[in-house]
Design a protein around this motif. Sequence first.
Motif, PDB file in Angstrom:
ATOM      1  N   VAL A  66      53.305  19.887  74.791  1.00 22.54           N
ATOM      2  CA  VAL A  66      51.983  20.255  75.305  1.00 22.54           C
ATOM      3  C   VAL A  66      52.101  21.602  76.009  1.00 22.54           C
ATOM      4  N   HIS A  67      51.360  22.600  75.526  1.00 28.67           N
ATOM      5  CA  HIS A  67      51.495  23.962  76.026  1.00 28.67           C
ATOM      6  C   HIS A  67      50.133  24.529  76.407  1.00 28.67           C
ATOM      7  N   ARG A  68      50.053  25.096  77.611  1.00 24.45           N
ATOM      8  CA  ARG A  68      48.833  25.766  78.076  1.00 24.45           C
ATOM      9  C   ARG A  68      48.907  27.241  77.698  1.00 24.45           C
ATOM     10  N   ILE A  69      47.859  27.749  77.038  1.00 24.62           N
ATOM     11  CA  ILE A  69      47.829  29.149  76.601  1.00 24.62           C
ATOM     12  C   ILE A  69      46.547  29.792  77.119  1.00 24.62           C
ATOM     13  N   ALA A  95      52.624  31.288  76.917  1.00 28.93           N
ATOM     14  CA  ALA A  95      52.479  29.838  76.913  1.00 28.93           C
ATOM     15  C   ALA A  95      53.246  29.212  78.071  1.00 28.93           C
ATOM     16  N   GLU A  96      52.631  28.235  78.723  1.00 25.31           N
ATOM     17  CA  GLU A  96      53.291  27.429  79.751  1.00 25.31           C
ATOM     18  C   GLU A  96      53.445  26.015  79.197  1.00 25.31           C
ATOM     19  N   THR A  97      54.664  25.512  79.171  1.00 24.10           N
ATOM     20  CA  THR A  97      54.901  24.156  78.699  1.00 24.10           C
ATOM     21  C   THR A  97      54.592  23.177  79.826  1.00 24.10           C
ATOM     22  N   ARG A 153      42.385  36.390  69.957  1.00 20.36           N
ATOM     23  CA  ARG A 153      43.150  35.936  68.796  1.00 20.36           C
ATOM     24  C   ARG A 153      44.585  36.454  68.839  1.00 20.36           C
ATOM     25  N   LYS A 154      44.756  37.705  69.270  1.00 22.20           N
ATOM     26  CA  LYS A 154      46.107  38.288  69.372  1.00 22.20           C
ATOM     27  C   LYS A 154      46.926  37.532  70.414  1.00 22.20           C
ATOM     28  N   ALA A 155      46.315  37.207  71.564  1.00 18.46           N
ATOM     29  CA  ALA A 155      47.033  36.483  72.615  1.00 18.46           C
ATOM     30  C   ALA A 155      47.438  35.100  72.132  1.00 18.46           C
ATOM     31  N   LEU A 156      46.573  34.444  71.381  1.00 21.21           N
ATOM     32  CA  LEU A 156      46.902  33.126  70.837  1.00 21.21           C
ATOM     33  C   LEU A 156      48.038  33.228  69.829  1.00 21.21           C
ATOM     34  N   ASP A 192      50.353  35.551  69.588  1.00 14.72           N
ATOM     35  CA  ASP A 192      51.608  35.896  70.259  1.00 14.72           C
ATOM     36  C   ASP A 192      52.206  34.689  70.970  1.00 14.72           C
ATOM     37  N   ALA A 193      51.352  33.900  71.643  1.00 12.05           N
ATOM     38  CA  ALA A 193      51.853  32.735  72.367  1.00 12.05           C
ATOM     39  C   ALA A 193      52.446  31.709  71.407  1.00 12.05           C
TER      40      ALA A 193
END
Length: 351
Positions: free
Chosen positions: A28-31, A21-23, A68-71, A73-74
């Motif tokens: 507000v976070h970009r994933i 994730a990038e804040t 789904r796993k990446a989401l 984990d983020a």
Amino acid sequence: MTTPTTRTPRFDRGSWAQAGAETVRPGVHRIPLPLPDDGLRAVNVYALEGLTEGLVLIDGGWSIPASRKALEDALTGLGHDLGEITDVLVTHIHRDHYTQAVELRRLLGSRVHLGAGERRGLELLGELRTDEPVGSLATLRRAGAHELAERVAGMYDGDFDAAVWEAPDRWLGSEELRFGDVRLTVVPTPGHTQGHVVYLDRTRGLLFSGDHVLPHITPSIGFELGGPPLPLGDYLDSLHLMTTLGDARLLPAHGPVGDSMHARVGELLAHHDDRLAEILAALADRTRTAFEVAGELGWTRRRVSFADLGPFDQMLAVNETAAHLDVLVSRGRARNSTRSDGVDRYAAVAV
């Protein structure tokens, strides 16, 4: 400036597609979530915090286990879990944006929101029981690219999962959504698809632009079931609409966050002006098909020849060329005639 007009793996070698994730700003976070066998590599979903309850996502991703796993984990890295997702606001119906939203609803009970202009496209998916690009194949045949149409059709195996194309919980129009203190203005932006919408956070100066405004490429045009007669005209109108809104940071579905939506919209409008002029020049004193014109143009920022593109990107190139030619016809700069073989041929109009 030359902007890529088909999908290419070259533009996104930076860090934007890396997992995690990038804040963008507090709350507000970009994933970025992975895409299977796709030159874009990833699709950005955005997680919004600070609501009265749970999390809201902008776009859902492609329904595959790795996504789904990446989401998950983020979100864990942000101190959250999947079960906190209450709503998924989807920008448009394409698989990499919509299908995981439906899956999250099935797993968690999350509510799915989608632009009302996507209703007919979603209905056609259910009626035809395929996500084969039927409309795009028809465009290829009208462009005289019959062999390419057969090659692209052969890439689809008929494996269609109707469950991932269920209707949303709510159809959206031009309106304001409120989630606690967060207010998002829904702005319909037809073009990439008929029902594409963007979400504008006026208070924080953020535009969640989906595929409407992308930082390094232009979105494909005319690649949907039951598309409108002039998709590029719709897209250009929607770009001009962006210039009437206050400027905002650009939070796109593919690529890194940008500082100015207006700056990128200006580049896209200039690109399409250049492309229209280039295509008009290709007609010169000759009558040509969209397939013939596409074969003479350079593609991507590297000006790759049409022959060096793969079949899918060739299809997008022909579709986009046809879309530009149709805009020239609508502006009185070209004329179109359909002969007995069903192929459209274009010629320049003297002015």
